[in-house]
Enzyme design. Structure first.
Site, short mmCIF file in Angstrom:
data_model
loop_
_atom_site.label_atom_id
_atom_site.label_comp_id
_atom_site.label_asym_id
_atom_site.label_seq_id
_atom_site.Cartn_x
_atom_site.Cartn_y
_atom_site.Cartn_z
N SER A 1 0.78 -1.13 0.47
CA SER A 1 0.11 -0.17 -0.19
C SER A 1 0.68 1.01 -0.13
O SER A 1 2.04 1.27 -0.67
CB SER A 1 -1.30 -0.06 1.51
N ASP B 1 -8.57 -6.87 -4.43
CA ASP B 1 -8.20 -5.56 -3.51
C ASP B 1 -9.02 -4.11 -4.89
O ASP B 1 -8.61 -3.63 -5.55
CB ASP B 1 -6.94 -4.98 -4.17
N HIS C 1 -7.94 -5.53 0.30
CA HIS C 1 -6.18 -4.46 0.00
C HIS C 1 -5.64 -5.09 1.08
O HIS C 1 -4.86 -4.96 1.37
CB HIS C 1 -6.90 -2.63 0.74
#
Lengths: 197, 376
Positions: B155, B320, B353
């Site tokens: 991320s 995601d 995610h």
């Protein structure tokens, strides 16, 4: 014992790649061909592969492998990025045949395509005997084959003509990996083409 | 079971001013970090793990200072770090660092402002991904590491790994960019701004100077986290985990907690608000919003990445939707365009995610296999 034969087309393809050239191998598996082109020919190689296990193996081989599905085309790859785009023994497993051939010549200057010749005399014999062929180059039973398309040298060349693809070179091998010069659509088990626009 | 055992944080002080992208200058700062494994004599086996929005330096192991606590805090990426794990501490020297502006020990909004002696609060500058890399480079100097074997993150952490290859091309040999994006979409920024508005409009925020009022904007931070959490999960996963189940069996036709998903989100929001700093949250989301290496290159990502010399492993997860696989492929295709070395794996995972934090065997095998090829 059959491992080297399985990849007889690699010898031909390796001979067509010049040092420093960029190669994209579609359906690259564990990256064996690319590794050879990188090590023997000094090529800059990338591969596209869908299967998790093959992607993992290709990463283990140090290959620039990109996980993706050829059926969705080559979106994201820029036009004319590669000297050669290789599709080795995979075209017969692709549903969108014309699209992938078109995409290969969009992103590359040359498409290198190898595929098993369904009209090989042993295959014809099998059909004559009433059974679907199982051979070195068509090693699957009808019920477990990943192959979707069954075609011959003549069929492929007719498609090339329809798509205005130029056949720059054609090499044909028998099931022992020997070059075939006469009656290729009858004596050839595996065909390898270099195509351009 | 933790792989690296009991760990202790360390602190490094840097007294050379750090010029920030936003124009201000931090006269001095501290970074808190942890290390696992042993730095080899050639100092060639170091991996920097960069954290995401809510992470910190405590990547793996159990904190020494929480041993009395039966639920002692295990590091946020413990499942991937340790002997025999993908980030193998028998082979690598792993460094986790709390980013500048954080709230776990590194200099941040709750730290004293040397000009006033009071907490920085709202006056702490907005820091960027580039600023983090610059500060982390000081830590590398401090540790005697000329070049990282790898910089890795998921991320926002993946964005730092990417930025490392651009800010310091000769100091990072491999970048592992996981569940990231080359920049945020308008939708991503929109989510971040709603989260920020929740904090900024909380009456306990006091313009960011809440420390002096003895309060914390818990309601805003809680809402921000609840919203964020929705975007970290997948629709399928939520349906499977919570569905439409009610806690009490029947609706009460009121506004108390009824559905299981409400209960879960409120719990997550409360837990987070209890330990995180609102000013840090604001700055982390801003760093995300501003990250855009292509901005100075007419939005041409390939040109922006051309100076990277590291080899890349890019990983994305099918479910995601916050940073979808398409966003990772933008990075991959820019690098292919440039003829740079990049491998890309798209992991089939149900966890949205958050997948990058999960112990998913194929995902870990990909990271493990890639890192085994990293030469020391």
């Amino acid at each position: 014992m059959s491992a080297p034969l399985e990849r007889a087309d690699f010898d031909l393809i390796a001979g067509w790649v010049q040092p420093g050239e960029r190669v994209l191998d579609l359906g690259c598996g564990d990256g064996s061909l690319l590794r050879r082109l990188i090590e023997e020919r000094g090529a800059k190689g990338y591969g596209v592969e869908l299967e998790d296990a093959e992607v993992l193996a290709a990463i283990g081989n140090g290959i620039n492998v990109i996980q993706g599905n050829l059926e969705q085309g080559l979106a994201g790859f820029d036009d004319q990025t590669f000297n050669h785009v290789v599709l080795s023994r995979t075209l017969q497993t692709v549903r969108h045949t014309e699209r992938i051939l078109g995409e290969m010549l969009r992103v590359g200057r040359e498409a290198v395509v190898s595929f098993p010749n369904f009209a090989y005399w042993k295959n014809r014999m099998a059909i004559m005997a009433g059974r679907m062929p199982v051979s070195e180059d068509l090693p699957y039973e009808w019920f477990d084959t990943p192959n979707l398309r069954f075609f011959t040298l003549l069929d492929f060349e007719a498609l090339c003509a329809r798509m205005d693809l130029v056949i720059r070179e054609r090499q044909v091998l028998d099931d022992a990996g020997r070059l075939v010069t006469e009656e290729p659509n009858f004596l050839g088990s595996l065909a390898v083409y270099r195509l351009g626009r | 079971m933790s792989g690296v055992g009991i760990v202790s944080a360390q602190r490094a002080h840097f007294d050379q001013p750090l010029a920030l992208k936003g124009g201000s200058v931090l006269p001095a700062f501290d970074l808190v970090y942890e290390t696992y494994g042993t730095l080899n004599a050639a100092k060639s086996n170091a991996i920097l793990v960069c954290h995401a929005l809510s992470g910190n330096h405590h990547v793996a192991g159990r904190s020494a200072d929480e041993l009395g606590n039966p639920t002692a805090n295990v590091g946020w990426w413990d499942n991937i770090v340790g002997p025999g794990r993908p980030l193998d501490t028998d082979r690598f020297f792993i460094v986790g660092v709390n980013n500048l502006g954080g709230c776990h020990g590194s200099t941040g909004p709750a730290s004293p402002n040397p000009a006033t002696g009071r907490p920085w609060g709202a006056d702490f500058p907005v820091v960027t991904v580039e600023d983090w890399v610059d500060s982390q480079a000081r830590l590398a100097d401090h540790l005697g590491i000329d070049a990282w074997a790898a910089v890795m993150g998921g991320s926002l952490g993946g964005m730092q790994a990417l930025q490392w290859t651009l800010s310091c091309p000769d100091r990072v040999r491999h970048a592992l960019v996981i569940a990231a994006a080359p920049r945020l979409s308008a939708e991503n920024i929109a989510f971040n701004d709603v989260a920020r508005q929740a904090i900024l409009t909380d009456p306990d925020f006091h313009g960011g100077h809440f420390y002096e009022h003895g309060v914390r904007p818990l309601r805003g931070l809680r809402l921000a986290r609840m919203l964020g959490h929705i975007t970290y999960l997948s629709d399928d996963q939520m349906a499977e985990k919570f569905g439409r189940r009610l806690r009490t069996g029947a609706g009460s036709y009121g506004f108390d907690v009824e559905f299981e998903i409400e209960s879960y989100l409120r719990y997550q929001g409360d837990k987070f608000a209890g330990v995180f700093d609102a000013n840090t949250y604001l700055r982390m989301t801003k760093a995300l919003d501003y990250f855009d290496p292509a901005q100075d290159y007419d939005d041409d990502l390939a040109r922006a990445l051309a100076r990277a010399r590291a080899k890349f492993l890019v990983v994305a997860f099918t479910t995601d939707w916050r940073f979808s696989p398409e966003r990772s492929r933008e990075i991959v295709h820019a690098m292919v365009h440039n003829g740079q070395d990049v491998a890309y794996a798209e992991i089939d995972s149900a966890h949205g995610h958050d997948s990058f934090l999960m112990d998913e065997p194929h995902y870990h095998a990909v990271v493990d296999t890639y890192l085994k090829r990293v030469k020391l």
